[in-house]
Design a protein around this motif. Structure first.
Motif, PDB file in Angstrom:
ATOM      1  N   PRO A 275      14.537  -9.081   1.396  1.00 47.88           N
ATOM      2  CA  PRO A 275      13.990 -10.142   0.540  1.00 47.88           C
ATOM      3  C   PRO A 275      12.730 -10.805   1.093  1.00 47.88           C
ATOM      4  CG  PRO A 275      16.364 -10.255   0.518  1.00 47.88           C
ATOM      5  CD  PRO A 275      15.993  -9.213   1.546  1.00 47.88           C
ATOM      6  N   LYS A 276      12.599 -10.891   2.398  1.00 50.32           N
ATOM      7  CA  LYS A 276      11.413 -11.530   2.988  1.00 50.32           C
ATOM      8  C   LYS A 276      10.138 -10.719   2.708  1.00 50.32           C
ATOM      9  CE  LYS A 276      11.998  -9.363   7.493  1.00 50.32           C
ATOM     10  NZ  LYS A 276      12.398  -9.542   8.866  1.00 50.32           N
ATOM     11  N   MET A 277      10.289  -9.460   2.287  1.00 48.88           N
ATOM     12  CA  MET A 277       9.130  -8.611   2.001  1.00 48.88           C
ATOM     13  C   MET A 277       8.660  -8.693   0.551  1.00 48.88           C
ATOM     14  SD  MET A 277       9.954  -5.213   4.257  1.00 48.88           S
ATOM     15  CE  MET A 277       8.286  -4.575   4.083  1.00 48.88           C
TER      16      MET A 277
ATOM     17  N   PHE B 247       3.045   0.237   1.603  1.00 46.44           N
ATOM     18  CA  PHE B 247       2.255  -0.902   2.060  1.00 46.44           C
ATOM     19  C   PHE B 247       0.935  -0.526   2.715  1.00 46.44           C
ATOM     20  CE2 PHE B 247       6.576  -2.457   1.683  1.00 46.44           C
ATOM     21  CZ  PHE B 247       6.370  -3.559   0.867  1.00 46.44           C
ATOM     22  N   ASP B 248       0.716   0.757   3.012  1.00 51.80           N
ATOM     23  CA  ASP B 248      -0.554   1.093   3.655  1.00 51.80           C
ATOM     24  C   ASP B 248      -1.124   2.467   3.279  1.00 51.80           C
ATOM     25  OD1 ASP B 248       1.000   2.885   5.125  1.00 51.80           O
ATOM     26  OD2 ASP B 248       0.884   1.729   6.974  1.00 51.80           O
ATOM     27  N   PHE B 249      -0.599   3.100   2.230  1.00 51.93           N
ATOM     28  CA  PHE B 249      -1.166   4.386   1.835  1.00 51.93           C
ATOM     29  C   PHE B 249      -2.534   4.181   1.194  1.00 51.93           C
ATOM     30  CE2 PHE B 249       0.549   3.070  -2.178  1.00 51.93           C
ATOM     31  CZ  PHE B 249      -0.231   3.691  -3.135  1.00 51.93           C
ATOM     32  N   GLU B 250      -3.344   5.245   1.208  1.00 50.52           N
ATOM     33  CA  GLU B 250      -4.690   5.167   0.645  1.00 50.52           C
ATOM     34  C   GLU B 250      -4.634   5.222  -0.877  1.00 50.52           C
ATOM     35  OE1 GLU B 250      -8.917   7.559   0.876  1.00 50.52           O
ATOM     36  OE2 GLU B 250      -7.531   7.659   2.586  1.00 50.52           O
ATOM     37  N   VAL B 251      -5.206   4.213  -1.491  1.00 49.19           N
ATOM     38  CA  VAL B 251      -5.205   4.090  -2.949  1.00 49.19           C
ATOM     39  C   VAL B 251      -6.453   4.775  -3.513  1.00 49.19           C
ATOM     40  CG1 VAL B 251      -5.226   2.431  -4.865  1.00 49.19           C
ATOM     41  CG2 VAL B 251      -3.987   1.901  -2.758  1.00 49.19           C
TER      42      VAL B 251
ATOM     43  N   GLN C 212       4.957  -9.558  -0.016  1.00 48.94           N
ATOM     44  CA  GLN C 212       4.113  -8.414   0.350  1.00 48.94           C
ATOM     45  C   GLN C 212       4.144  -7.354  -0.750  1.00 48.94           C
ATOM     46  OE1 GLN C 212       6.115  -8.188   4.426  1.00 48.94           O
ATOM     47  NE2 GLN C 212       4.283  -6.926   4.664  1.00 48.94           N
ATOM     48  N   TRP C 213       5.318  -7.136  -1.314  1.00 45.69           N
ATOM     49  CA  TRP C 213       5.492  -6.180  -2.409  1.00 45.69           C
ATOM     50  C   TRP C 213       4.588  -6.565  -3.575  1.00 45.69           C
ATOM     51  CZ3 TRP C 213       7.509  -7.563  -7.220  1.00 45.69           C
ATOM     52  CH2 TRP C 213       7.891  -6.523  -8.066  1.00 45.69           C
ATOM     53  N   ALA C 214       4.631  -7.833  -3.970  1.00 46.49           N
ATOM     54  CA  ALA C 214       3.818  -8.309  -5.092  1.00 46.49           C
ATOM     55  C   ALA C 214       2.329  -8.222  -4.778  1.00 46.49           C
ATOM     56  CB  ALA C 214       4.212  -9.745  -5.441  1.00 46.49           C
TER      57      ALA C 214
ATOM     58  N   THR D 140      16.694 -10.861  -9.457  1.00 50.79           N
ATOM     59  CA  THR D 140      16.802 -11.665 -10.675  1.00 50.79           C
ATOM     60  C   THR D 140      15.456 -11.646 -11.400  1.00 50.79           C
ATOM     61  OG1 THR D 140      16.045 -13.716  -9.649  1.00 50.79           O
ATOM     62  CG2 THR D 140      18.426 -13.258  -9.545  1.00 50.79           C
ATOM     63  N   PRO D 141      15.450 -11.897 -12.703  1.00 48.50           N
ATOM     64  CA  PRO D 141      14.169 -11.994 -13.413  1.00 48.50           C
ATOM     65  C   PRO D 141      13.281 -13.089 -12.818  1.00 48.50           C
ATOM     66  CG  PRO D 141      15.977 -11.841 -14.984  1.00 48.50           C
ATOM     67  CD  PRO D 141      16.591 -12.010 -13.617  1.00 48.50           C
ATOM     68  N   GLU D 142      13.898 -14.187 -12.393  1.00 55.03           N
ATOM     69  CA  GLU D 142      13.132 -15.295 -11.815  1.00 55.03           C
ATOM     70  C   GLU D 142      12.399 -14.865 -10.545  1.00 55.03           C
ATOM     71  OE1 GLU D 142      16.184 -16.555 -14.510  1.00 55.03           O
ATOM     72  OE2 GLU D 142      16.464 -15.512 -12.591  1.00 55.03           O
ATOM     73  N   MET D 143      13.018 -13.986  -9.757  1.00 49.97           N
ATOM     74  CA  MET D 143      12.388 -13.504  -8.534  1.00 49.97           C
ATOM     75  C   MET D 143      11.109 -12.740  -8.857  1.00 49.97           C
ATOM     76  SD  MET D 143      11.715 -10.762  -6.388  1.00 49.97           S
ATOM     77  CE  MET D 143      12.398  -9.642  -7.572  1.00 49.97           C
ATOM     78  N   TYR D 144      11.141 -11.928  -9.911  1.00 49.31           N
ATOM     79  CA  TYR D 144       9.935 -11.196 -10.301  1.00 49.31           C
ATOM     80  C   TYR D 144       8.835 -12.175 -10.707  1.00 49.31           C
ATOM     81  CZ  TYR D 144      12.309  -6.668 -10.371  1.00 49.31           C
ATOM     82  OH  TYR D 144      12.965  -5.519 -10.032  1.00 49.31           O
ATOM     83  N   VAL D 145       9.169 -13.121 -11.574  1.00 53.74           N
ATOM     84  CA  VAL D 145       8.181 -14.092 -12.044  1.00 53.74           C
ATOM     85  C   VAL D 145       7.607 -14.867 -10.868  1.00 53.74           C
ATOM     86  CG1 VAL D 145       7.864 -16.192 -13.414  1.00 53.74           C
ATOM     87  CG2 VAL D 145       9.171 -14.264 -14.346  1.00 53.74           C
ATOM     88  N   GLU D 146       8.469 -15.347  -9.984  1.00 52.72           N
ATOM     89  CA  GLU D 146       8.017 -16.123  -8.826  1.00 52.72           C
ATOM     90  C   GLU D 146       7.049 -15.323  -7.963  1.00 52.72           C
ATOM     91  OE1 GLU D 146       7.348 -19.124  -6.244  1.00 52.72           O
ATOM     92  OE2 GLU D 146       8.483 -19.301  -8.106  1.00 52.72           O
ATOM     93  N   ASN D 147       7.393 -14.099  -7.657  1.00 59.32           N
ATOM     94  CA  ASN D 147       6.557 -13.312  -6.750  1.00 59.32           C
ATOM     95  C   ASN D 147       5.326 -12.722  -7.409  1.00 59.32           C
ATOM     96  OD1 ASN D 147       7.773 -12.899  -3.885  1.00 59.32           O
ATOM     97  ND2 ASN D 147       9.500 -12.986  -5.296  1.00 59.32           N
TER      98      ASN D 147
END
Length: 190
Positions: free
Chosen positions: A122-124, A99-103, A127-129, A161-168
């Motif tokens: 799950p609440k993260m 979440f904070d490394f130099e890109v 942020q992941w997306a 779930t696949p839906e979680m990926y699509v949603e986020n």
């Protein structure tokens, strides 16, 4: 991240998730991608939560430099010990927080996520997306192999779930649409 002491687990050898080889689902995906439509053949790639580095090594090629990152210094020390030819083979391991490394300038052409998302509370997930939207260059690829599939409560690993990926990643996410992010979700069991 989930309230797990990842460094302590690595120090104590409590790495039950480590199967000692490349993810079979990743290997199958690459074997089926004969025309290179999914995995870029050049540029830079990232594997967050890289574990023992098998997938980092597998994805690296002459023209595709892969970097594995992990929170645990012990994990990265072991990766460097167990992959002494990494630099020669165009891959590397770094201790860092996703979440904070130099890109690097220009971002990544490829990111591979297997057992990383399921380790996050799950609440993260938003942020992941968002972080992937920041670090993957326009037109880049995110390969997300879904694990676990069983719908259990609690974690880690937290069920996905696949839906979680699509949603986020895509629903109501103008940053990903703007990036032209390609997401390949492959159902997988461990």
């Amino acid at each position: 991240m989930a309230n797990i002491e990842w460094e302590k687990r690595w120090q104590n050898g409590q790495t039950g998730w480590d199967k000692g080889t490349v993810s079979p689902a990743l290997k199958k995906l690459i074997e089926q991608d004969t025309d290179g439509a999914i995995v870029p053949c050049k540029g830079r790639g990232l594997v967050p939560g890289c574990g023992s580095g098998y997938d980092v090594q597998f994805l690296a090629s002459k023209n595709l430099h892969m970097t594995g990152i992990d929170l645990s210094p012990t994990c990265i020390k072991l990766c460097r010990k167990n992959h002494p030819d990494a630099a020669k083979d165009n891959y590397a391991f770094e201790t860092g927080n996703f979440f904070d490394f130099e890109v690097p300038d220009g971002g990544y052409d490829l990111a591979y996520d297997y057992t990383f998302l399921c380790a996050l509370e799950p609440k993260m997930r938003p942020q992941w997306a968002s972080r992937y939207a920041e670090i993957i260059r326009p037109g880049g690829v995110l390969i997300a192999l879904q694990y676990p599939l069983d719908g259990h409560e609690g974690g880690p690993p937290f069920s996905l779930t696949p839906e979680m990926y699509v949603e986020n990643l895509f629903n109501n996410r103008n940053d990903n649409k703007r990036l032209g992010l390609t997401c390949c979700i492959v159902m997988s069991s461990y």
